[in-house]
Design an enzyme around this catalytic site. Sequence first.
Site, PDB file in Angstrom:
ATOM      1  N   SER A 181       0.847  -1.192   0.000  1.00 16.13           N
ATOM      2  CA  SER A 181       0.000   0.000   0.000  1.00 16.13           C
ATOM      3  C   SER A 181       0.883   1.244   0.000  1.00 16.13           C
ATOM      4  O   SER A 181       1.637   1.457  -0.946  1.00 16.13           O
ATOM      5  CB  SER A 181      -0.946  -0.027   1.208  1.00 16.13           C
ATOM      6  OG  SER A 181      -1.821   1.081   1.183  1.00 16.13           O
ATOM      7  N   THR A 182       0.849   2.036   1.059  1.00 13.11           N
ATOM      8  CA  THR A 182       1.621   3.278   1.117  1.00 13.11           C
ATOM      9  C   THR A 182       3.105   2.999   0.919  1.00 13.11           C
ATOM     10  O   THR A 182       3.699   2.214   1.649  1.00 13.11           O
ATOM     11  CB  THR A 182       1.406   3.975   2.469  1.00 13.11           C
ATOM     12  OG1 THR A 182       0.010   4.084   2.726  1.00 13.11           O
ATOM     13  CG2 THR A 182       2.039   5.356   2.472  1.00 13.11           C
ATOM     14  N   HIS A 227      -2.819  -1.082  -3.239  1.00 16.58           N
ATOM     15  CA  HIS A 227      -3.980  -0.213  -3.051  1.00 16.58           C
ATOM     16  C   HIS A 227      -3.877   1.000  -3.974  1.00 16.58           C
ATOM     17  O   HIS A 227      -3.046   1.882  -3.769  1.00 16.58           O
ATOM     18  CB  HIS A 227      -4.062   0.257  -1.599  1.00 16.58           C
ATOM     19  CG  HIS A 227      -4.300  -0.857  -0.631  1.00 16.58           C
ATOM     20  ND1 HIS A 227      -3.980  -0.759   0.710  1.00 16.58           N
ATOM     21  CD2 HIS A 227      -4.827  -2.101  -0.783  1.00 16.58           C
ATOM     22  CE1 HIS A 227      -4.307  -1.879   1.325  1.00 16.58           C
ATOM     23  NE2 HIS A 227      -4.822  -2.712   0.437  1.00 16.58           N
ATOM     24  N   MET A 274       0.092   1.078   4.911  1.00 15.21           N
ATOM     25  CA  MET A 274      -0.648   1.541   6.080  1.00 15.21           C
ATOM     26  C   MET A 274      -1.747   0.547   6.414  1.00 15.21           C
ATOM     27  O   MET A 274      -2.344  -0.064   5.528  1.00 15.21           O
ATOM     28  CB  MET A 274      -1.236   2.910   5.769  1.00 15.21           C
ATOM     29  CG  MET A 274      -1.935   3.606   6.913  1.00 15.21           C
ATOM     30  SD  MET A 274      -2.401   5.296   6.432  1.00 15.21           S
ATOM     31  CE  MET A 274      -3.655   4.974   5.198  1.00 15.21           C
TER      32      MET A 274
END
Length: 394
Positions: free
Chosen positions: A204-205, A231, A324
Amino acid sequence: MIKVLVVDDSVVVRRLIVDALSDDPGINVVGTASNGRLALQKIDELKPDVMTLDIEMPVLDGIGTLKELRPKHKRLPVIMFSTLTANGASATLEALAAGATDYVTKPANVGSVRESIKSVREQLIPRIYALGPKQRPGAGPTRPGMPPTRPGAAPPPGRPGAPLAGRPPLGTPAAPAGGIRPPMRPAKTKTPGQRIDVIAVGCSTGGPDALAKVVQGFPKDLPVPVVVVQHMPPIFTKMFADRLDRASAVKVVEATADVPLEAGTVYIAPGDKHMEVVRKGTSVLTKLHEGPPENSCRPAVDPLFRSVASIFGAHALTVVLTGMGQDGKKGCEVLARVGSEIVVQDEETSVVWGMPGAVAQAGLADVVLPLGAISDTLLARVGHGRANRLAVVR
């Protein structure tokens, strides 16, 4: 409090962001700027902990700002504001390559200012807390309900340097940051020397950069397929896949439905669709659907990991990169039960040690590695038991 600098050429957008953040007790908007040149001047003056940055601005745009910012402020988290358009996606990916930390999308077709503020708040505040200064005694409040990221007392499981029984070591785990280790997974779930038939990745992040570093280490003749959930919203995933394909020896595509998995191909889940794998005869196919979001995400890592566990069992090699939240943890619980080996990125090289940290803290990881060591480790494991060892891409 976390100090935030808001940079956007639109007075309306600056006001929107300030209003979205103003009610949070742990965030203080210390200043605003209408272009990148003013922002660079204010960084030295205001010393923000996090900066939000528009892409298209007069005088100095977002990309130019990042290029001037990074040599001096290497660790300042920068969250880009982007539009859900092809041009916006392309510019955002360029910004991430230039050193942006994460991004959020500007509200579109939400119907009211109140809804716009709500959209910005829901996207932006969790990222600010995840990327801002980590809370220590006396350092200020932690947002209620938010798990810590990069927790200082979160050690990776296992004995440093210990290989799995009966097989070559996946690598040397990072040294523990605290004195207490989470429990290791039961050894009985492992079958020594299992052939690896797929690599499954969740991120993700910070994931676009981390995933690029891993994938670019794969040779063209990688003997297994790779399935990925990063994501990202629609449009972004297609452009990200195309960009990564041009930069890699392996083939990288945005996944489409009912396509057989092929060795040497990386399949990235499309935005706003969950991706799973299903068996049909002797083939394993992609399955896309718009089921309910999981962990507030679609695509989510957990559905992919559950399906990989069901189809490939111990023949899957699982990777959790920077991100995250805790998406992927429940899927890793299922993968661990069927004997899949699980590799997670370490805290030091993660932008946010949320997803990989959750897996490591739960005792589900077989090894915790710095980003730079993951690709070689995966190749060594995939090559184990195959006649020709894989060459490492440099």
